[in-house]
Scaffold this active site. Structure first.
Site, mmCIF file in Angstrom:
data_model
loop_
_atom_site.group_PDB
_atom_site.id
_atom_site.type_symbol
_atom_site.label_atom_id
_atom_site.label_comp_id
_atom_site.label_asym_id
_atom_site.label_seq_id
_atom_site.Cartn_x
_atom_site.Cartn_y
_atom_site.Cartn_z
ATOM 1 N N CYS A 199 -16.389 -5.290 -0.843
ATOM 2 C CA CYS A 199 -17.665 -5.083 -1.526
ATOM 3 C C CYS A 199 -17.432 -4.657 -2.978
ATOM 4 C CB CYS A 199 -18.445 -3.977 -0.842
ATOM 5 S SG CYS A 199 -18.716 -4.274 0.892
ATOM 6 N N ARG A 203 -13.505 -10.260 -5.888
ATOM 7 C CA ARG A 203 -13.103 -9.324 -4.841
ATOM 8 C C ARG A 203 -13.371 -9.906 -3.449
ATOM 9 N NH1 ARG A 203 -13.130 -3.766 -6.717
ATOM 10 N NH2 ARG A 203 -13.855 -3.084 -4.689
ATOM 11 N N TRP A 219 -19.044 -7.609 1.522
ATOM 12 C CA TRP A 219 -18.023 -8.245 2.350
ATOM 13 C C TRP A 219 -18.198 -7.605 3.729
ATOM 14 C CZ3 TRP A 219 -13.321 -6.870 4.878
ATOM 15 C CH2 TRP A 219 -12.412 -7.913 5.078
ATOM 16 N N ASN A 261 -19.972 0.877 -0.820
ATOM 17 C CA ASN A 261 -18.682 0.274 -0.454
ATOM 18 C C ASN A 261 -17.980 1.242 0.478
ATOM 19 O OD1 ASN A 261 -19.209 -1.618 -2.355
ATOM 20 N ND2 ASN A 261 -17.500 -1.107 -3.715
ATOM 21 N N GLY A 262 -17.262 0.725 1.468
ATOM 22 C CA GLY A 262 -16.506 1.600 2.360
ATOM 23 C C GLY A 262 -17.095 1.574 3.762
ATOM 24 N N GLU A 273 6.746 -14.988 0.674
ATOM 25 C CA GLU A 273 5.668 -15.080 -0.316
ATOM 26 C C GLU A 273 5.205 -16.537 -0.478
ATOM 27 O OE1 GLU A 273 3.736 -13.090 -1.569
ATOM 28 O OE2 GLU A 273 2.926 -14.106 -3.319
ATOM 29 N N LYS A 324 1.311 -17.552 0.198
ATOM 30 C CA LYS A 324 0.494 -18.232 -0.812
ATOM 31 C C LYS A 324 -0.054 -19.521 -0.242
ATOM 32 C CE LYS A 324 0.140 -15.884 -2.913
ATOM 33 N NZ LYS A 324 0.242 -14.508 -3.342
ATOM 34 N N GLU A 345 -2.741 -18.811 2.504
ATOM 35 C CA GLU A 345 -3.891 -18.100 1.951
ATOM 36 C C GLU A 345 -4.872 -19.036 1.244
ATOM 37 O OE1 GLU A 345 -2.462 -15.422 -1.054
ATOM 38 O OE2 GLU A 345 -4.141 -14.074 -0.825
ATOM 39 N N HIS A 356 16.744 -19.366 15.632
ATOM 40 C CA HIS A 356 16.487 -18.450 16.748
ATOM 41 C C HIS A 356 15.064 -18.602 17.284
ATOM 42 C CE1 HIS A 356 20.352 -16.553 16.329
ATOM 43 N NE2 HIS A 356 20.143 -16.379 15.026
ATOM 44 N N LYS A 383 -9.937 -9.502 -2.854
ATOM 45 C CA LYS A 383 -8.881 -9.152 -3.796
ATOM 46 C C LYS A 383 -8.362 -7.745 -3.539
ATOM 47 C CE LYS A 383 -6.228 -9.800 -7.358
ATOM 48 N NZ LYS A 383 -5.041 -10.641 -7.087
HETATM 49 C C1 AGP Z 1 -1.800 -11.880 -1.839
HETATM 50 O O1 AGP Z 1 -2.016 -13.101 -2.443
HETATM 51 C C2 AGP Z 1 -2.992 -11.168 -1.370
HETATM 52 N N1 AGP Z 1 -4.045 -11.131 -2.277
HETATM 53 C C3 AGP Z 1 -2.716 -9.853 -0.661
HETATM 54 O O2 AGP Z 1 -1.697 -10.052 0.249
HETATM 55 C C4 AGP Z 1 -2.401 -8.622 -1.537
HETATM 56 O O3 AGP Z 1 -1.132 -8.743 -2.102
HETATM 57 C C5 AGP Z 1 -2.505 -7.360 -0.656
HETATM 58 O O4 AGP Z 1 -3.812 -7.248 -0.173
HETATM 59 C C6 AGP Z 1 -2.101 -6.106 -1.380
HETATM 60 O O5 AGP Z 1 -2.908 -5.866 -2.487
HETATM 61 P P1 AGP Z 1 -2.479 -4.808 -3.585
HETATM 62 O O6 AGP Z 1 -1.254 -5.294 -4.243
HETATM 63 O O7 AGP Z 1 -3.659 -4.745 -4.519
HETATM 64 O O8 AGP Z 1 -2.264 -3.513 -2.873
#
Ligand code: AGP
Length: 600
Positions: free
Chosen positions: A2, A28, A75, A101-102, A473, A477, A480, A496, A595
């Site tokens: 949010c 976000r 969200w 938010n929260g 990573e 990516k 995601e 394995h 985000k």
């Molecule tokens: C990665 O592309 C994501 N957006 C996600 O994994 C992100 O790295 C994770 O939520 C951690 O966020 P931060 O670095 O703001 O703590």
């Protein structure tokens, strides 16, 4: 997650500020949005779906104006996305509107109590208890501010909250474990969960701490403590500007941010390293001599942490990387005199803050360091030390440039806590990295590779040593932003179990640099998958003979082994981007993701 925006300014501008602010918060992640304005009357407009839908509804509505207003991108946590569940929420009499938010953990008890007293609820949300609590107190004769403060004392959980009232020209706000920042303009005061929301209007900010209350009126603001005592808060200037948070001609923020890496890497090193002596001089890291280092982080930041832990171990410092979501409950032993490093782009990830707080609350005096991109973020403020990665604003949900900058920052940390045998070479390689990334961006064949494999069933990524986090990573990516299956493994693990999944339809991206033992073994693994008809894409500097077994090659310049992961990762970022683009995915705002993940 949010997002909140608030503005107390001129009646002919506030609604525009709110709508622009909501766009600034889109990154976000959200599923509905809304605004509320007060002008002696309270008007609320909210819609499920894209902000465009809200904008159309606002255009069709009449009487939506006022000097003070609040807006929200939701969200979903409690109740599905819908017009009813969107914020702002109001009380029975439409006297007050609240955005939140929260998570309010004790909302069910409060709601039952309020229903008993005759309140009608419109939504499934936990947030709606707040306007009804305020309404209850207003009915008892309290002022808006006293009623707001009274409502807050009832809440358990995490919140950033802002409220407006029909009978007041003020926005009231407070926070607990959820970020909230004030923007200071000449004729208006702003409020947001994140600076980009009001960066078009001001770059002067005041960070609110847990338990503090803000009152915003047209062009003025105050912050007070829970007892109502005024606090003398300092105004900080943010370095980011509105241009940095715009797309600047790129189709997506992600692509822009991938291309910003050369500059970000230079900024991370600026005035921090001496090439001639190979020394690193970072004030935030002065006099650090930890017995051990533990990294806590999530997602991409966790992958950078895996790299960092390996770097420190190679420098002779015991080091581990933990997923922050597991750390608070697993409670691994923390050696005396250890350093716990929270790695977080946003500095607001709830899991990472919670992990850091378990350490801070242990009473053992364990030192904590926030490695973050956001000045004034919660992690930065709560940790003993802060190491800024200086990547500049990252708007795309997929973290790109911040991974590269975290890797460089991990090198600074490693150099600060342990003398390096090859310090000069490493510093030189770090300085050269920016130019090499630029070279790679200018010549990458990632788009052709993406074209060739866009229809593949799934994707595998392998690498050893420092390239293991890159494999993880690369897969993160890919999944995601393309919504396709992707997995990353240490190259030796493939046989394995995961090898059973390898077919002609599953390209394997193998990251191999140099010609040392790790490279030789990875080439062995490449042969294993090639023998099973899988297409291999070698991400390589060409030193080993990996290319011989590969159907495609993504070249990276030769460099120090510690620095090569950044270059390999940039190629994988580009492949993921182009596959997602060809599939027409929502690259900057992938489905279900946010985000800044501010709930545990
Ligand atoms: C990665 O592309 C994501 N957006 C996600 O994994 C992100 O790295 C994770 O939520 C951690 O966020 P931060 O670095 O703001 O703590």
């Amino acid at each position: 997650m949010c997002g909140i925006i608030g503005c107390a300014g001129r009646a002919d501008e506030t609604l525009d500020v709110l709508l622009t602010g909501l766009e600034g918060l889109e990154y976000r992640g959200y599923d509905s949005a809304g605004v509320a304005l007060s002008n002696g009357d309270l008007s609320v407009c909210k819609r499920e779906g894209e902000i465009e839908r809200l904008q159309r509804a606002v255009g069709d509505a009449s009487g939506l104006d006022g000097r003070v207003g609040i807006g929200h991108t939701r969200w979903s946590t409690h109740g599905p996305p819908s017009d009813q569940n969107a914020h702002p929420h109001t009380d029975c009499a439409d006297e007050v509107a609240v955005v939140h938010n929260g998570i309010i953990e004790n909302y069910a008890d409060i709601r039952a109590e309020l229903v008993e007293r005759g309140h009608d609820f419109d939504s499934d949300t936990d947030s709606e208890v707040v306007p009804h609590l305020i309404e209850d107190s207003l009915a008892g004769g309290k002022s808006f501010e006293d009623a707001f403060r009274g409502a807050i004392t009832r809440l358990e959980g995490s919140y950033a909250l802002a409220a407006v009232s029909r009978d007041s020209e003020a926005i009231l706000a407070t926070r607990q474990d959820s970020p909230l920042v004030l923007g200071v303009g000449d004729e208006a005061a702003y409020l947001a969960s994140d600076v980009p929301a009001f960066l078009d209007y001001t770059d002067r900010v005041v960070y609110l701490e847990d338990g503090e209350f803000a009152r915003l009126e047209s062009g003025s603001w105050t912050v007070s403590d829970s007892e109502g005592r005024l606090l003398d808060k300092s105004v900080a200037q943010v370095e980011w500007n509105a241009e940095e948070t715009a797309k600047s001609g790129y189709d997506h923020y992600m692509l822009k941010e991938i291309h910003e890496q050369p500059r970000a890497l230079r900024k991370c090193l600026r005035s921090r390293v001496d090439e001639l002596t190979g020394t690193v001089d970072v004030a935030a890291l002065a006099d650090l001599n930890p017995s051990a280092v533990q990294f806590v982080a999530a997602g991409t930041s966790y992958h950078a942490s895996l790299y960092g832990a390996q770097l420190l171990r190679d420098a002779g410092v015991p080091a581990q990387a933990f997923l922050s979501s597991e750390y608070a409950t697993a409670r691994p032993p923390v050696p005396d005199d250890a350093l716990v490093v929270g790695v977080s782009q946003s500095g607001e990830t709830a899991d990472t803050l919670s992990a850091l707080r378990t350490v801070q609350d242990s009473g053992r005096g364990i030192e904590t360091l926030a490695m973050t991109n956001v000045v004034g973020s919660t992690a930065a403020r709560e940790c003993d030390r802060e190491l800024l990665i200086r990547a500049g604003p990252e708007i795309g949900v997929a973290a790109t440039k911040t991974f590269s900058s975290q890797v460089v920052a991990a090198n600074l940390l490693s150099a600060a806590v342990s003398p390096q045998v090859d310090a000069r070479e490493v510093v030189q390689a770090l300085r050269d990295l920016s130019g090499q990334v630029q070279e790679l961006l200018d010549s990458s064949r990632a788009e052709e590779v993406a074209e060739q494999f866009v229809d593949s069933e799934g994707y595998f990524f392998i690498g050893r040593g420092y390239h293991h986090p890159v494999a993880l990573e690369g897969a993160l990516k890919m999944k995601e932003i393309t919504y396709k299956h992707a997995e990353g493994f240490p190259a030796g693990e493939l046989k394995h179990g995961p090898l059973a999944l390898v077919t002609a339809e599953t390209p394997v991206f193998a990251v191999v640099t140099g010609d040392g033992e790790k490279a030789t073994k990875t080439v062995g693994n490449v042969k294993e998958v090639e023998a099973r008809d899988a297409s291999v894409v070698a991400v390589t500097d060409g030193v080993s003979d990996a290319e011989r077994y590969a159907e495609e090659v993504l070249e990276i310049p030769e460099t120090h082994p510690r620095v090569a992961p950044v270059l390999a990762n940039v190629q994988l970022q580009l492949v993921a981007y182009h596959v997602a683009d060809k599939l027409g995915r929502s690259i900057d705002k992938p489905r279900n993701l946010a985000k800044s993940v501010t709930v545990e």
